[in-house]
Every structure is written in C-alpha cells, then in structure tokens.
Design an enzyme around this catalytic site. Structure first.
Site, PDB file in Angstrom:
ATOM      1  N   TYR A 172      37.397 -24.771 -36.241  1.00 28.14           N
ATOM      2  CA  TYR A 172      38.612 -24.592 -37.029  1.00 28.14           C
ATOM      3  C   TYR A 172      39.774 -25.380 -36.428  1.00 28.14           C
ATOM      4  CZ  TYR A 172      42.398 -22.106 -39.451  1.00 28.14           C
ATOM      5  OH  TYR A 172      43.497 -21.796 -40.204  1.00 28.14           O
ATOM      6  N   LYS A 185      41.841 -28.540 -38.115  1.00 25.50           N
ATOM      7  CA  LYS A 185      43.258 -28.424 -38.441  1.00 25.50           C
ATOM      8  C   LYS A 185      44.101 -29.437 -37.662  1.00 25.50           C
ATOM      9  CE  LYS A 185      43.033 -25.252 -41.579  1.00 25.50           C
ATOM     10  NZ  LYS A 185      43.247 -25.656 -42.995  1.00 25.50           N
TER      11      LYS A 185
END
Length: 197
Positions: free
Chosen positions: A159, A163
């Site tokens: 993640y 990002k």
C-alpha cells in the site's frame, strides 16, 4: 469550486467506497460521469442509483492492469462520448504485508493496478487533452505514501509503495503538463471505513 456543469468526468474504482462517493459528488455539481470498475455488478448498481437521481452516467467494466484493454476503452470513450475534462484515478488494490513475508509478485500486481493503472488511464486521454489545451487529473493517494504510522509502515508495504509512487507520478505530471493547460491534484484521504475494507 470549479464549475462542473456539463463537464465530463471519469472516475475509476467508482463501484463502491471513495470512488462511488466522489462520482456522486461530481454529479451533484452538474458533471456528466464516466465510471469504471472491475466489479461489474456493483458498478451496474452504482450507475442505476445515479440514474435514479437524474444524473448522466456511462459505466464500463475494465481491468486497469490491461494495456490493450484500457487503450481500447479510451479510444471507444473518445469516439462515442468525448474527451473527459477531469480524470479522477481512484481505483486501488494492495493487500497487507510486511517485507519479511510479502511475495514480490503480490507487490508487482499491486503496482500494476494501483500505479500503472493510473498511468494507463492518463495515457489513454492525455494526448487529446494536450491538443485541447485543457483538462485536470486527480490522483487519490494517502498520507501513508509520505509518512505512514508505525502499524501501516510495518504491515502496509504494498500500500505504502503504491501511494508513494502515485504522489511522485503526480508531481512529475504536474510539472510536465502545466504548459498544456492541464492541472494535477493529489488528494490525501485519511483512513476511511468503506465496504472495500
């Protein structure tokens, strides 16, 4: 607030969660929507709910990891609907995992959808936006792409990588596209409880 009346706005990951919410918000301000997602049944339900409210919406099931699929869909949208005024990249996939146990292929898949998927959507439309000398790109990121909290830093490796890459890509796009009248915005929602979690 930008004047969104009759603007054409494309939102990825719009079948549920943040994507669905922002699609409705654009529509409330008068935009015409193109919504994309891989979850066909949920996408159809979102489109039906939007039409019940009187909103103009076009829905397409797609896989953001497919080069040819996104290029073909982009050409179809341009031909049949038009060149979007706003591209809002929101679709995302990344499982939890730490460096000691995550499979590299899982990270590769996460990057393919959650970073390169953004880029595929942009590439499908950016040349026409450049020729038109206008447009806006919105990329959904997260504070965890900059300074994740300890628990996210430990277990959110895929993640956080995605990002962070979305932030860096957005900065590069902003610098490169400004001369064509195309703006770039990164949004940083905090932890959000949606049905996607």
């Amino acid at each position: 607030m930008l004047d969104l009346k009759d603007k054409l706005v494309l939102v990825t990951g719009a079948a549920r969660g943040i994507g669905r919410a922002v699609a409705f918000e654009y529509a409330k301000h008068g935009a015409h929507l193109i919504i994309l997602d891989i979850l066909g049944d949920k996408l159809d339900a979102t489109a039906a709910d939007m039409r019940k409210e009187g909103y103009v919406v076009h829905a397409f099931v797609c896989d953001l990891a497919s080069d040819t699929g996104i290029a073909s869909l982009g050409a179809q949208i341009i031909k049949d609907i038009g060149v979007p005024d706003i591209l809002h990249n929101n679709a995302f996939w990344a499982p939890q995992g730490s460096v000691e146990d995550i499979d590299i292929d899982i990270i590769r898949r996460a990057l393919d959808i959650s970073v390169l998927g953004y880029l595929r959507i942009i590439k499908a439309f950016v040349n026409d936006m450049m020729a038109r000398k206008s447009g806006w790109i919105v990329n959904t990121s997260s504070p965890n792409g900059i300074t994740p909290k300890a628990e996210w830093a430990a277990m959110g490796l895929p993640y956080n990588l995605c990002k962070a890459a979305d932030i860096s890509m957005s900065q590069a796009l902003a610098a490169g596209l400004k001369k064509y009248g195309i703006g770039v915005t990164v949004v940083y929602p905090g932890s959000t409880l949606t049905e996607a979690i």
